[in-house]
Design a protein around this motif. Structure first.
Motif, short mmCIF file in Angstrom:
data_model
loop_
_atom_site.label_atom_id
_atom_site.label_comp_id
_atom_site.label_asym_id
_atom_site.label_seq_id
_atom_site.Cartn_x
_atom_site.Cartn_y
_atom_site.Cartn_z
N LEU A 16 0.78 -1.47 0.42
CA LEU A 16 0.47 -0.15 -0.02
C LEU A 16 1.29 1.01 -0.40
O LEU A 16 0.16 2.39 -0.96
CB LEU A 16 -0.95 0.28 0.94
CG LEU A 16 -2.04 1.62 1.24
CD1 LEU A 16 -2.74 1.63 0.12
CD2 LEU A 16 -2.94 0.69 3.27
N LEU A 17 1.92 1.06 0.77
CA LEU A 17 2.84 2.51 0.43
C LEU A 17 3.24 2.58 -1.02
O LEU A 17 3.53 3.38 -0.67
CB LEU A 17 4.00 2.06 2.12
CG LEU A 17 3.57 2.02 3.02
CD1 LEU A 17 4.23 1.79 4.70
CD2 LEU A 17 2.96 3.51 3.67
N ARG A 24 2.20 9.34 -5.77
CA ARG A 24 2.25 10.70 -5.27
C ARG A 24 2.96 11.19 -6.45
O ARG A 24 3.04 12.44 -7.10
CB ARG A 24 2.76 11.06 -3.76
CG ARG A 24 3.04 11.91 -3.91
CD ARG A 24 3.68 11.94 -2.14
NE ARG A 24 4.64 11.19 -1.43
CZ ARG A 24 4.20 10.09 -1.50
NH1 ARG A 24 3.35 8.77 -1.09
NH2 ARG A 24 5.27 9.55 -1.38
N LEU A 25 4.35 10.12 -6.38
CA LEU A 25 5.63 10.99 -7.89
C LEU A 25 4.60 10.71 -9.42
O LEU A 25 6.12 11.11 -10.20
CB LEU A 25 6.37 10.03 -7.09
CG LEU A 25 6.69 10.42 -5.70
CD1 LEU A 25 8.30 8.87 -5.30
CD2 LEU A 25 7.16 11.23 -5.60
N ILE A 32 9.54 2.24 -7.97
CA ILE A 32 9.94 2.56 -6.46
C ILE A 32 10.31 1.43 -5.54
O ILE A 32 11.14 1.29 -5.27
CB ILE A 32 8.27 2.71 -5.71
CG1 ILE A 32 7.75 4.13 -6.57
CG2 ILE A 32 8.45 2.73 -3.91
CD1 ILE A 32 8.35 5.58 -5.76
N ILE A 33 9.82 -0.33 -6.62
CA ILE A 33 10.18 -1.02 -5.84
C ILE A 33 12.15 -1.29 -5.94
O ILE A 33 12.68 -1.40 -5.61
CB ILE A 33 9.55 -2.65 -5.89
CG1 ILE A 33 8.21 -1.93 -5.29
CG2 ILE A 33 10.44 -3.70 -5.51
CD1 ILE A 33 7.41 -2.90 -6.13
N HIS A 38 17.35 -1.18 -4.71
CA HIS A 38 19.23 -0.47 -5.31
C HIS A 38 18.71 0.31 -4.06
O HIS A 38 20.57 0.05 -3.72
CB HIS A 38 19.00 0.63 -6.66
CG HIS A 38 20.08 1.62 -6.60
ND1 HIS A 38 21.32 0.87 -7.36
CD2 HIS A 38 20.85 2.13 -6.66
CE1 HIS A 38 22.23 1.56 -7.37
NE2 HIS A 38 21.60 2.45 -6.88
N ARG A 39 18.47 0.97 -3.22
CA ARG A 39 18.81 1.91 -1.74
C ARG A 39 19.89 0.60 -0.88
O ARG A 39 20.18 1.19 -0.39
CB ARG A 39 18.12 2.92 -1.61
CG ARG A 39 17.66 3.76 -2.27
CD ARG A 39 16.88 4.66 -1.81
NE ARG A 39 16.56 5.63 -2.60
CZ ARG A 39 16.24 6.44 -2.08
NH1 ARG A 39 15.81 7.18 -1.05
NH2 ARG A 39 16.09 7.88 -2.91
N ILE A 40 18.46 -0.07 -1.13
CA ILE A 40 19.52 -1.36 0.31
C ILE A 40 20.33 -1.84 0.42
O ILE A 40 21.40 -2.96 0.73
CB ILE A 40 18.41 -2.50 0.53
CG1 ILE A 40 18.44 -2.93 2.09
CG2 ILE A 40 17.97 -3.55 -0.41
CD1 ILE A 40 18.14 -2.01 3.32
N ALA A 41 20.68 -2.37 -1.33
CA ALA A 41 21.89 -2.75 -1.65
C ALA A 41 23.52 -2.20 -1.56
O ALA A 41 23.87 -2.33 -1.10
CB ALA A 41 21.85 -3.75 -3.26
N LEU A 42 22.58 -1.35 -2.10
CA LEU A 42 23.93 0.37 -1.61
C LEU A 42 24.57 -0.25 -0.37
O LEU A 42 25.37 0.44 -0.08
CB LEU A 42 23.56 1.34 -2.46
CG LEU A 42 24.16 1.72 -3.99
CD1 LEU A 42 23.18 3.35 -4.62
CD2 LEU A 42 25.68 0.83 -4.42
#
Length: 89
Positions: A16-17, A24-25, A32-33, A38-42
């Protein structure tokens, strides 16, 4: 960049988030996924060498206290929120 398909399981509340953020974006939920992956991998990447050597330093023009850091982070956050709200309009 070559993309590969994979399947993941996610909580309904997280989905849902993601759906709300995508709307919104103005981007796809998949985007988004992908960004989250990518962010968590970095964030968990282990570098083979230090970011700076012992001889290198950052010149911030003097000492920086916690209030200055908090203020800079707050300004950055508020600016990002303004940009995100602009994309939703």
């Amino acid at each position: 960049m070559a993309l590969k398909r994979t399947n993941v399981y996610a909580d309904d509340s997280d989905l849902l988030l993601i759906k709300e953020a995508a709307a919104r974006l103005g981007v796809s939920e998949a985007e988004i996924i992908r960004e989250g992956i990518h962010r968590i991998a970095l964030a968990h990447r282990v570098w083979n060498e230090p970011f700076v050597s012992d001889e290198e330093t950052f010149d911030l023009g003097g000492s920086v206290d916690k209030d200055e850091i908090r203020s800079a982070v707050t300004r950055g956050y508020e600016e990002r929120e303004r940009r995100n709200q602009g994309n939703a309009a």
